[in-house]
Structure formats: C-alpha cells, structure tokens
Design an enzyme around this catalytic site. Structure first.
Site, short mmCIF file in Angstrom:
data_model
loop_
_atom_site.label_atom_id
_atom_site.label_comp_id
_atom_site.label_asym_id
_atom_site.label_seq_id
_atom_site.Cartn_x
_atom_site.Cartn_y
_atom_site.Cartn_z
N GLN A 86 0.86 -1.17 -0.18
CA GLN A 86 0.13 -0.03 0.11
C GLN A 86 1.05 1.16 -0.04
OE1 GLN A 86 -2.92 -0.38 3.24
NE2 GLN A 86 -3.69 -2.29 2.62
N HIS A 150 -1.12 0.30 5.75
CA HIS A 150 -1.62 1.28 6.63
C HIS A 150 -0.64 2.39 6.66
CE1 HIS A 150 -4.67 -1.95 8.48
NE2 HIS A 150 -4.54 -1.89 6.99
N GLU A 243 -15.24 4.79 8.79
CA GLU A 243 -15.91 5.40 9.65
C GLU A 243 -15.30 6.91 9.08
OE1 GLU A 243 -15.00 3.51 14.05
OE2 GLU A 243 -13.96 5.37 13.65
N TYR A 253 -10.13 7.68 19.16
CA TYR A 253 -11.20 7.38 18.47
C TYR A 253 -11.41 5.68 18.65
CZ TYR A 253 -12.01 12.01 17.65
OH TYR A 253 -12.46 13.18 17.99
N TYR A 264 -11.01 -9.72 9.82
CA TYR A 264 -11.12 -10.36 8.68
C TYR A 264 -11.60 -11.80 8.95
CZ TYR A 264 -9.56 -6.20 6.58
OH TYR A 264 -9.50 -4.80 6.28
#
Length: 372
Positions: A86, A150, A243, A253, A264
């Site tokens: 990513q 991430h 979110e 949060y 998963y």
C-alpha cells in the site's frame, strides 16, 4: 448501511433522523463525467492549479502535471519512495499561498532504520520546467517497521497553515492506542515540520508532541470544511466499521478497543462498539466500502449538495454522497457511479464546483464530474 451520530445530537432527535435516513432522500442532480487524462499508474491524489492544469501523484512514485487537454508531463526531482504493497507516493497538497510561493507538500512511504514508514515532504514546484526544487523532508514517523500496509496518508491545511495528516496503525493495531507512537494517529505540524505550541500532547511525558488524536486504524482521507473549519477524516475499518470522524485535540477514536466491524477472520474486535472515554464516529459503514478520500462539498455547480460529504470507495467502486442536515448530521446516502469507473481513490472540489476523481487502477484516470 448504518448511521451513527455525534455526541451533540439529542436522543429524541435520533429516531426522527433514522426515520428519514433512506437513500432515496439524497438529492442527485443531473451528472455528467468526462475523462481529463488516462494512462496514470494508480493515481492517489489530485490538486487543481490556478491555470486550469492539475498536479497528480501516482503511487509507484511519479508526480505528474496534467494540462486541461489531458497532456501529461512527469515532474522531476522526487525523493526516493518505498513503493510496495500500500506504500508509495501518496497525497499531494498545495500551500495556501501556492500562487505566490509555489510550495507543495506531499506524503510518501520511505525506507529507513527498521523498515518502512510515512514521511511528509515540502518542495517548490516549477511548472514550466516540470521540476521540484528545495525538496525537504519535514517529518518522518518515529517507528519504522517491515509491514507494507496502513501508511495513511492525506494532508489538510488549516487557516494558520498548519498541516493535519493521518498515519495508519501499520497493520500492528495496538500501536494506535499508544500516544507515544505516531502509528494510528492524526498529527499536526507547522509548515516547517515544527510542533504547534497548542498541540494536545506538548510537554506530556511519554507522548509524541506531533499527535493530535489517537485510536485511528487507517485514515486515508482527511479534509477541512472551508465554510466551518471543521476537520473530518474517513478511515478504513476491518470487515465493517469504516468511519467518518471529527478528530478533536487529545481525543481517542477507539481502534482497536472498539469498532463497528469484525476482524477479517470474523472474530470480534476489542470491547464491542462503545467504551467510556472512547469517541463514537459521526458515521460508519457496515459492510465496508473501503473509503479512499473525503471532501465536503462547497461549490456553485451543485448547490443541492452544499455541506454534504463526498467519499470515494475502493472496494465498492463508487462515490458515496452522504447528505447532512443543518447541524451536519448525516441523514441519507446515495451511491453514485457504482462499478462504472473501477476503484475510486481521490475526490476534490474544483474551483468551478465540478468534482474531480481519480481511479486507483494500473491504467488510472483523472475524471471530472459536472452538471451537463
């Protein structure tokens, strides 16, 4: 599709809002889409420039200038980035005084001691020469690891010129609850990389002064509403639990202590959906749509969307229009362009009120959504 509400909404109002929260109530004006450019390699971010051209970041490590006719020029001078999984070249953002100083900021994953991590750069853009100058790394996260997921990471710039940006938990979820670890956080720095004096963890032992809020899984979208100054993020859940949040200074949060999704594997996450001291999202999706970016619509072309959210979806391959009421509370969602253009990554509102989209594909596109 599930709705969540901010703490300021009275409980008596929730039932009324839920009764109205049907997709059919979201207003959809006439829409047309034109392709500005194609042949882009997983374009991650677009910024419209004042001469009608665009600057686009491409994840494998290319920054491109695109003219109004779709001509593409590669910008030279980028630093080396870690382009795998990513990671790669991620967001690009213009300094508020770009018209005068030609300063841009961009985020990228880079290699360093311990593996890879997210960094923020500042540079000047010479459009005539298609070249970056005075490239400076102004931030790098404080713990690199070998995972390739991430990384976050988008930039939003406030009225004082401070940079807000997000970094994901790097696939190591417990890091998001550590205020001394940049992973799983929203951060705020000055344009030179220094720390604003009023950041919430300044002077706190064991905490990182750059951190604004913690408990974020992978915030890949961030924006500031130009009308209200409110900061919003959109972030990936696991299986469910994507979110929209309103990050406040020093708030937590919840990830991975609470979530509206599951792992998963199907296993439950943390302590459920609520816990004392942990913030609730403004809005969430279950099942996940895999959000790429978020914009608050403020423009003249689609006045019926004023103040609403536009969120791109990677997995569900659509643009989510999340309508809000006069208090900013989500009331309905309309799924636009589903499966028409592939994975949608970025969304920006152009100066004329059109909506710009990038497609996260090997043959990626820059698209313009307008009123015919």
């Amino acid at each position: 599709m599930t709705f969540a509400f901010p703490k300021t909404v009275a409980l008596v109002a929730v039932a009324a809002v839920l009764a109205q929260a049907q997709p059919a109530r979201a207003q959809t004006p006439p829409l047309a889409v034109e392709e500005i450019a194609s042949g882009l390699a997983h374009p991650w971010s677009v910024e419209p420039l004042d001469d009608g051209s665009f600057v686009v970041s491409e994840r494998p490590g290319r920054l491109s200038l695109i003219d109004a006719e779709g001509g593409v020029r590669e910008v030279s001078g980028l630093p080396e980035v870690y382009a795998a999984g990513q990671g790669g070249l991620l967001d690009v953002a213009l300094d508020p005084d770009f018209a005068d100083n030609r300063v841009i900021y961009f985020t990228a994953s880079i290699s360093g001691d311990g593996g890879q991590g997210t960094a923020v750069f500042r540079a000047t853009l010479d459009r005539a020469a298609a070249q970056l100058g005075t490239v400076e790394r102004i931030f790098a996260m404080n713990r690199f690891t070998g995972t390739n997921r991430h990384f976050g990471s988008r930039i939003a710039i406030d009225e004082d010129g401070n940079l807000f940006f997000g970094i994901g938990d790097r696939g190591e979820r417990d890091r998001a609850q550590n205020a001394g670890d940049h992973a799983g956080s929203i951060l705020r720095i000055r344009p030179d990389g220094s720390v604003p004096d009023d950041n919430p963890y300044v002077g706190e032992s064991g905490a990182s002064a750059e951190i604004w809020s913690i408990g974020h899984r992978n915030p890949q979208g961030i924006t500031i509403d130009p009308a209200t100054g409110i900061l919003y993020t959109v972030e990936h859940g696991a299986r469910g639990g994507d979110e929209i949040n309103i990050p406040e200074a020093g708030a937590n949060y919840g990830w991975p202590e609470i979530s509206y999704g599951v792992h998963y594997s199907g296993a439950e996450i943390g302590r459920g959906t609520h816990a004392e001291g942990l913030e609730q999202p403004l809005y969430y999706w279950d099942p996940s749509i895999a959000p790429g970016a978020i914009a608050v619509y403020r423009g003249e072309m689609f006045p019926e969307w004023d103040g609403d959210f536009l969120v791109t979806a990677l997995k569900d391959r659509l643009l989510a229009h999340v309508a809000v009421d006069e208090n900013g509370v989500p009331t309905a969602e309309h799924r636009l362009f589903e499966d028409r253009f592939g994975r949608l990554r970025d969304v920006k509102v152009a100066p004329d009120g059109a909506v710009l989209l990038t497609t996260d594909e090997a043959n990626g596109q820059l698209l313009r959504v307008y009123r015919p």
